[in-house]
Design a protein around this motif. Structure first.
Motif, PDB file in Angstrom:
ATOM      1  N   UNK A 166       0.576  -1.648   0.046  1.00 43.01           N
ATOM      2  CA  UNK A 166       0.081   0.190   0.115  1.00 43.01           C
ATOM      3  C   UNK A 166       0.530   1.348   0.229  1.00 43.01           C
ATOM      4  N   UNK A 167       0.531   2.103  -0.907  1.00 43.72           N
ATOM      5  CA  UNK A 167       1.361   3.293  -1.003  1.00 43.72           C
ATOM      6  C   UNK A 167       0.720   4.073  -0.920  1.00 43.72           C
ATOM      7  N   UNK A 168       1.236   5.106  -0.227  1.00 46.11           N
ATOM      8  CA  UNK A 168       0.460   6.520   0.155  1.00 46.11           C
ATOM      9  C   UNK A 168       1.763   7.712  -0.249  1.00 46.11           C
ATOM     10  N   UNK A 169       1.057   8.395   0.053  1.00 43.48           N
ATOM     11  CA  UNK A 169       2.406  10.290  -0.193  1.00 43.48           C
ATOM     12  C   UNK A 169       1.632  11.195   0.705  1.00 43.48           C
ATOM     13  N   UNK A 170       2.418  11.823   0.993  1.00 45.72           N
ATOM     14  CA  UNK A 170       1.979  13.072   2.263  1.00 45.72           C
ATOM     15  C   UNK A 170       3.154  13.817   1.381  1.00 45.72           C
ATOM     16  N   UNK A 171       2.025  15.303   1.983  1.00 49.45           N
ATOM     17  CA  UNK A 171       2.217  16.067   0.968  1.00 49.45           C
ATOM     18  C   UNK A 171       2.860  17.372   2.541  1.00 49.45           C
ATOM     19  N   UNK A 172       3.996  18.062   2.722  1.00 47.96           N
ATOM     20  CA  UNK A 172       4.033  18.556   3.516  1.00 47.96           C
ATOM     21  C   UNK A 172       3.418  20.201   3.640  1.00 47.96           C
ATOM     22  N   UNK A 173       2.554  20.757   4.101  1.00 49.17           N
ATOM     23  CA  UNK A 173       2.234  22.017   3.742  1.00 49.17           C
ATOM     24  C   UNK A 173       2.949  22.867   4.695  1.00 49.17           C
ATOM     25  N   UNK A 174       3.227  24.111   3.396  1.00 46.49           N
ATOM     26  CA  UNK A 174       4.026  24.786   4.790  1.00 46.49           C
ATOM     27  C   UNK A 174       2.842  26.387   5.350  1.00 46.49           C
ATOM     28  N   UNK A 175       2.591  25.988   6.893  1.00 54.03           N
ATOM     29  CA  UNK A 175       2.030  27.301   7.103  1.00 54.03           C
ATOM     30  C   UNK A 175       2.921  28.567   7.203  1.00 54.03           C
ATOM     31  N   UNK A 176       2.033  29.305   7.628  1.00 48.51           N
ATOM     32  CA  UNK A 176       1.960  30.258   8.057  1.00 48.51           C
ATOM     33  C   UNK A 176       3.266  30.942   8.470  1.00 48.51           C
ATOM     34  N   UNK A 177       3.726  30.483   9.187  1.00 49.68           N
ATOM     35  CA  UNK A 177       5.028  30.674  10.813  1.00 49.68           C
ATOM     36  C   UNK A 177       5.778  29.876   9.962  1.00 49.68           C
ATOM     37  N   UNK A 178       6.092  28.977   8.726  1.00 51.95           N
ATOM     38  CA  UNK A 178       7.040  28.765   8.092  1.00 51.95           C
ATOM     39  C   UNK A 178       7.348  26.690   8.636  1.00 51.95           C
ATOM     40  N   UNK A 179       6.475  26.493   9.629  1.00 53.69           N
ATOM     41  CA  UNK A 179       6.834  25.260   9.509  1.00 53.69           C
ATOM     42  C   UNK A 179       5.945  24.408   9.054  1.00 53.69           C
ATOM     43  N   UNK A 180       5.872  22.827   8.986  1.00 53.27           N
ATOM     44  CA  UNK A 180       5.169  22.521   8.271  1.00 53.27           C
ATOM     45  C   UNK A 180       3.990  21.073   8.761  1.00 53.27           C
ATOM     46  N   UNK A 181       2.452  20.971   7.386  1.00 54.05           N
ATOM     47  CA  UNK A 181       2.025  19.152   8.130  1.00 54.05           C
ATOM     48  C   UNK A 181       1.661  19.062   7.716  1.00 54.05           C
ATOM     49  N   UNK A 182       1.666  17.930   7.454  1.00 49.25           N
ATOM     50  CA  UNK A 182       1.475  16.530   6.685  1.00 49.25           C
ATOM     51  C   UNK A 182       0.158  16.340   6.342  1.00 49.25           C
ATOM     52  N   UNK A 183      -0.221  16.327   4.901  1.00 48.81           N
ATOM     53  CA  UNK A 183      -1.709  15.796   4.165  1.00 48.81           C
ATOM     54  C   UNK A 183      -1.058  14.478   3.657  1.00 48.81           C
ATOM     55  N   UNK A 184      -1.860  13.197   4.133  1.00 50.81           N
ATOM     56  CA  UNK A 184      -1.788  11.753   3.175  1.00 50.81           C
ATOM     57  C   UNK A 184      -2.457  11.910   2.466  1.00 50.81           C
ATOM     58  N   UNK A 185      -2.367  11.659   1.302  1.00 47.40           N
ATOM     59  CA  UNK A 185      -2.841  11.023  -0.256  1.00 47.40           C
ATOM     60  C   UNK A 185      -2.767   9.746  -0.497  1.00 47.40           C
ATOM     61  N   UNK A 186      -4.045   9.547  -1.354  1.00 46.01           N
ATOM     62  CA  UNK A 186      -4.355   7.860  -1.569  1.00 46.01           C
ATOM     63  C   UNK A 186      -2.711   7.883  -2.845  1.00 46.01           C
ATOM     64  N   UNK A 187      -2.780   7.140  -2.518  1.00 42.82           N
ATOM     65  CA  UNK A 187      -1.101   6.348  -3.823  1.00 42.82           C
ATOM     66  C   UNK A 187      -2.048   5.448  -4.347  1.00 42.82           C
ATOM     67  N   UNK A 188      -1.251   3.794  -4.531  1.00 41.20           N
ATOM     68  CA  UNK A 188      -1.716   3.435  -5.136  1.00 41.20           C
ATOM     69  C   UNK A 188      -1.492   1.629  -4.207  1.00 41.20           C
ATOM     70  N   UNK A 189      -2.311   0.843  -4.589  1.00 40.83           N
ATOM     71  CA  UNK A 189      -2.423  -0.636  -4.396  1.00 40.83           C
ATOM     72  C   UNK A 189      -1.931  -1.242  -4.945  1.00 40.83           C
ATOM     73  N   UNK A 190      -1.077  -2.364  -4.738  1.00 46.83           N
ATOM     74  CA  UNK A 190      -0.105  -3.521  -5.795  1.00 46.83           C
ATOM     75  C   UNK A 190       0.184  -4.843  -5.090  1.00 46.83           C
ATOM     76  N   UNK A 191       0.818  -5.127  -5.943  1.00 45.16           N
ATOM     77  CA  UNK A 191       1.243  -6.611  -5.374  1.00 45.16           C
ATOM     78  C   UNK A 191       2.849  -6.078  -6.464  1.00 45.16           C
ATOM     79  N   UNK A 192       4.211  -5.946  -6.284  1.00 44.41           N
ATOM     80  CA  UNK A 192       4.760  -6.242  -7.034  1.00 44.41           C
ATOM     81  C   UNK A 192       5.941  -7.332  -7.361  1.00 44.41           C
TER      82      UNK A 192
END
Length: 377
Positions: free
Chosen positions: A305-331
Motif C-alpha cells: 500500500x503506497x501513499x504519499x504525504x505533502x508537507x504543506x508550509x504553514x504561515x509560521x514557516x513550519x509544515x503540516x503533512x497531509x496524506x493522499x492515496x497512492x497505489x495498492x499493488x503487488x510487486x
C-alpha cells in the motif's frame, strides 16, 4: 454550473410543507408558518435554511408535542411511494413530504421532543424513512443515552434499511454537520454491539455507514479498530472485507502497524524506491507529477500500500503533512515498476497555501521510503 445544494430548500418547499401540514392538521397555523419560514430564506446557507424552517414549525404546530408529532407523521409521503439509496435522492410529491424538508422536521422533533423521548423516537423512525434523522437523533443520545441505545439495538433488525442505517449513522461519534457525541468519542463501547449486528447487513447503504462509523472510532481509538479487524477479518466475506477496508482507510494512511499487519501489509519494502517530482517550481493552481520507481530485491511477491504525504508550509514557516492515496499493488519478485501520479495544488476552502518548499514523502506499508518536493511560488 450545478445548482447550489442550498436551493433544494427554497420557497417551493415552504409552500409544500405548508400545504401538506395544513391538509392533515387543522391546528397547524399555515400563515404563521409561511411568515416565519420565507423572509430572508434565499440569503441563508443550507443548514441555516433548515433551522429557519424548524423555527417556523415551532410557531405553527400544536403546542402539544404528541399532536404535533402526529401531524408530522401524517404529512409524510408513503414509504412505498419511493425507493432510495441516498437521502438526497428523495423529493416531496403529491402524496406527501419527503427529502430535504424532513431535515427541518427532524430538527423540530429534536427541539421539542426531549421530554417525551419514546414518542420522539417513534417520530424519528418515521422521518428517517423519508430522508434521514441522523442529525435529529443525536441530542437524544446525549440526554437519554441508555434509552436511545436500547432502541437502536432493537432497530438493528428493523425491516427498513433506512432505519437500520440510522442506527449506525445517527450514533457516529464525529458525524459531519452533526452534533459531536463527546461521550462516545471518549468511549465508543455502547455502539460496538450495534455495529457488529450491522456489519453484514444486506444493504450496502447500511454497510457504508458502519464503515464510516468505525473510521470515526479509529481517529480516537485506533487500537479498538485494530482489534476489530483481528476478530472480524479472518474468513470474512467479500462484502465484509470491503466494509473493513473502508473502515481502515485512515489508519492505513497513517501507517498503523497493527492495522497494516491485519491486512497482511506489515512488512517493509524489500528493495528501493526513488521519487522524482516535476516541475521543481509551480504556482498555485498548477500541478506536479510524482514519478515513483520501485525496485524489488525480494525473491517473493510483495503486497504494497503506497501513499504519499505533502508537507504543506504553514504561515509560521513550519509544515503540516497531509496524506493522499497512492497505489495498492503487488510487486513481483525482482520487478522494476515505474508509476506516475499527478498532484494538483489548487485553492480549496479547507486549506490555505503558503509559498515555500513543500516536501513530499512516499510511504510503503506505512514506512517512509523516498522523498522529494517542489517550490510553491
Amino acid at each position: 454550473m450545478a445548482e447550489p445544494l442550498k436551493n433544494l430548500l427554497d420557497g417551493s418547499q415552504v409552500d409544500a410543507m405548508a400545504a401538506h401540514l395544513s391538509r392533515v392538521c387543522h391546528e397547524f397555523d399555515r400563515e404563521a408558518f409561511v411568515a416565519r419560514a420565507r423572509p430572508g430564506l434565499d440569503a441563508l446557507a443550507f443548514k441555516a435554511r433548515a433551522m429557519q424552517l424548524a423555527d417556523a414549525l415551532e410557531v405553527a404546530l400544536p403546542a402539544d408535542f404528541d399532536r404535533a408529532a402526529d401531524a408530522l407523521e401524517a404529512s409524510l409521503a408513503p414509504v412505498t411511494a419511493h425507493d432510495f439509496d441516498e437521502p438526497g435522492e428523495l423529493r416531496t410529491h403529491a402524496l406527501g413530504l419527503a427529502g430535504w424538508p424532513v431535515w427541518a422536521m427532524g430538527e423540530y422533533v429534536a427541539r421539542r421532543g426531549q421530554d417525551l423521548p419514546d414518542r420522539a423516537l417513534a417520530a424519528l423512525h418515521a422521518l428517517t424513512q423519508r430522508f434521514s434523522a441522523e442529525f435529529a437523533i443525536r441530542p437524544f443520545i446525549v440526554r437519554h443515552p441508555a434509552r436511545v441505545i436500547a432502541t437502536l439495538q432493537r432497530w438493528t433488525t428493523d425491516r427498513s434499511a433506512h432505519v437500520r442505517r440510522l442506527v449506525s449513522e445517527g450514533s457516529r461519534p464525529r458525524l459531519p454537520w452533526g452534533l459531536q457525541l463527546k461521550a462516545l468519542i471518549a468511549d465508543p463501547s455502547p455502539t460496538l454491539p450495534l455495529l457488529e449486528a450491522l456489519q453484514d447487513d444486506p444493504s450496502g447503504y447500511v454497510r457504508r455507514s458502519v464503515a464510516n462509523h468505525l473510521n470515526d472510532i479509529a481517529k480516537d481509538h485506533p487500537a479498538r479498530v485494530a482489534d476489530w479487524l483481528q476478530r472480524h477479518l479472518p474468513e470474512a466475506s467479500a462484502q465484509r472485507r470491503a466494509l473493513l477496508r473502508h473502515a481502515s482507510r485512515t489508519l492505513v494512511k497513517q501507517g498503523d502497524v497493527a492495522v497494516l499487519a491485519a491486512w497482511g501489509l506489515g512488512q517493509p519494502l524489500q528493495g528501493r524506491a526513488v521519487l522524482r517530482v516535476t516541475p521543481a517550481s509551480i504556482r498555485l493552481g498548477e500541478s506536479v507529477d510524482l514519478n515513483l520507481m520501485l525496485v524489488s530485491t525480494s525473491p517473493q511477491p510483495q503486497r504494497l500500500v503506497i501513499d504519499y504525504a505533502v508537507h504543506h508550509v504553514k504561515a509560521n514557516g513550519s509544515s503540516s503533512p497531509k496524506v493522499f492515496k497512492g497505489w495498492n499493488l503487488e510487486l513481483a519478485a525482482g520487478e522494476h515498476r515505474a508509476m506516475l501520479k499527478r498532484h494538483a495544488v489548487k485553492p480549496i476552502t479547507t486549506r490555505t497555501y503558503h509559498p515555500g518548499w513543500h516536501r513530499i514523502t512516499v510511504q510503503v506499508n506505512g514506512q517512509a521510503v523516498a522523498e522529494g518536493g517542489f517550490m510553491l511560488g
